[in-house]
Design a protein around this motif. Structure first.
Motif, PDB file in Angstrom:
ATOM      1  N   PRO A 209       9.958 -22.999 -18.408  1.00 41.04           N
ATOM      2  CA  PRO A 209       9.573 -21.812 -17.643  1.00 41.04           C
ATOM      3  C   PRO A 209      10.749 -20.848 -17.472  1.00 41.04           C
ATOM      4  N   ALA A 210      10.457 -19.562 -17.449  1.00 46.59           N
ATOM      5  CA  ALA A 210      11.502 -18.543 -17.342  1.00 46.59           C
ATOM      6  C   ALA A 210      12.237 -18.609 -16.013  1.00 46.59           C
ATOM      7  N   ASP A 211      11.519 -18.947 -14.925  1.00 47.69           N
ATOM      8  CA  ASP A 211      12.182 -18.970 -13.629  1.00 47.69           C
ATOM      9  C   ASP A 211      13.091 -20.169 -13.439  1.00 47.69           C
ATOM     10  N   ALA A 212      13.126 -21.085 -14.420  1.00 48.69           N
ATOM     11  CA  ALA A 212      14.054 -22.206 -14.374  1.00 48.69           C
ATOM     12  C   ALA A 212      15.346 -21.908 -15.122  1.00 48.69           C
ATOM     13  N   ILE A 213      15.408 -20.744 -15.791  1.00 49.96           N
ATOM     14  CA  ILE A 213      16.564 -20.391 -16.618  1.00 49.96           C
ATOM     15  C   ILE A 213      17.502 -19.487 -15.825  1.00 49.96           C
ATOM     16  N   GLU A 214      18.770 -19.817 -15.836  1.00 54.58           N
ATOM     17  CA  GLU A 214      19.789 -18.988 -15.191  1.00 54.58           C
ATOM     18  C   GLU A 214      20.343 -17.954 -16.155  1.00 54.58           C
ATOM     19  N   SER A 215      20.688 -18.387 -17.362  1.00 54.89           N
ATOM     20  CA  SER A 215      21.228 -17.475 -18.356  1.00 54.89           C
ATOM     21  C   SER A 215      21.022 -18.059 -19.750  1.00 54.89           C
ATOM     22  N   ILE A 216      21.202 -17.214 -20.740  1.00 54.51           N
ATOM     23  CA  ILE A 216      21.097 -17.630 -22.139  1.00 54.51           C
ATOM     24  C   ILE A 216      22.345 -17.161 -22.871  1.00 54.51           C
ATOM     25  N   GLU A 217      22.992 -18.093 -23.558  1.00 57.30           N
ATOM     26  CA  GLU A 217      24.198 -17.796 -24.326  1.00 57.30           C
ATOM     27  C   GLU A 217      23.847 -17.727 -25.810  1.00 57.30           C
ATOM     28  N   VAL A 218      24.274 -16.663 -26.450  1.00 57.10           N
ATOM     29  CA  VAL A 218      24.089 -16.514 -27.887  1.00 57.10           C
ATOM     30  C   VAL A 218      25.454 -16.659 -28.547  1.00 57.10           C
ATOM     31  N   ILE A 219      25.627 -17.755 -29.289  1.00 56.10           N
ATOM     32  CA  ILE A 219      26.913 -18.060 -29.936  1.00 56.10           C
ATOM     33  C   ILE A 219      26.712 -17.884 -31.436  1.00 56.10           C
TER      34      ILE A 219
END
Length: 258
Positions: A209-219
């Motif tokens: 779920p989106a509300d469980a995500i704090e941030s997304i890292e693109v490496i």
């Protein structure tokens, strides 16, 4: 009449003319109308101090105002030792104003007369303006998208369009990440490796779920500690560490529960 008598008479006439011309010369030196109060001969001086510390206040504004219409007659900034000196002042009534940023303003009535032309006004002790504050709260907002040395970070909390969605919806908002209608994710036209908190996961993006995500890292250029396959690099989904409500990860079951 002999020459001696004639010379004596001439001297007497000369002295008489000098004696009557001196008062006329004296009157010619007085101001027009004989108003002595208009002569600029007055002077006032003093010192500006901090009432709390007793230290001199530099650059305090000292202004002499006309008592009739409050027009500015003279003024200056206090010196490094707090001294001020206003001179060449006509006789009359004035108001001395002393002020400085952050301090209360002081006013003083001043009368300059021929008998009291030079005046020591003493020390002007300015008191700091006391303004009580209940509290100051400084809040710094984290930007939605930041660039680090080896990765790009997208803060999900700043994206209102992903509320109620899944990780797939979040990735559609991340720059440099492409998601087609079937949910396939690509970075630089290649499939990236999907990690959750830096570890491989068996979950699909629609299960997070989106509300469980704090941030997304693109490496895009992962270091040797990552085992990235292909040219797409790594997408690391960082989950919220503390959740009071909503979905939580059940490690033993390998699934989410409400």
């Amino acid at each position: 009449m002999n020459n001696w008598i004639i010379q004596k008479i001439r001297k007497q006439i000369f002295y008489f003319l000098i004696s009557i011309s001196l008062p006329v010369l004296g009157l010619a030196q007085m101001p027009a109308g004989g108003n002595m109060q208009r002569m600029a001969v007055g002077q006032v001086y003093g010192k500006v101090l901090d009432a709390t510390t007793g230290k001199p206040i530099e650059f305090a504004t000292v202004t002499l105002l006309n008592a009739k219409d409050s027009s500015v007659v003279n003024g200056m900034l206090s010196k490094s030792n707090g001294d001020f000196n206003l001179d060449h002042l006509p006789f009359g009534r004035y108001i001395l104003k002393v002020n400085f940023l952050g301090y209360q303003t002081i006013f003083k009535n001043v009368v300059i007369t021929p008998s009291d032309a030079q005046q020591d006004l003493g020390n002007f002790k300015l008191s700091p303006v006391a303004k009580a504050l209940e509290g100051v709260s400084i809040t710094a907002q984290q930007p939605q998208y930041t660039m680090n040395i080896d990765r790009k970070v997208f803060n999900v909390e700043k994206s209102l369009t992903t509320i109620g969605g899944t990780a797939t919806d979040v990735l559609r908002q991340v720059p440099s990440v492409s998601v087609d209608i079937d949910g396939n994710v690509t970075v630089r036209n290649a499939t990236p490796q999907i990690l959750v908190d830096g570890k491989p996961t068996a979950l699909t993006l629609d299960q997070i779920p989106a509300d469980a995500i704090e941030s997304i890292e693109v490496i895009t250029n992962p270091s040797a500690k990552y085992d990235a396959s292909g040219q797409g690099g790594i997408i690391n989904i960082i989950l919220k560490k503390k959740q009071e409500s909503g979905y939580q990860w059940h490690g033993s079951a390998g699934s989410w529960y409400a």
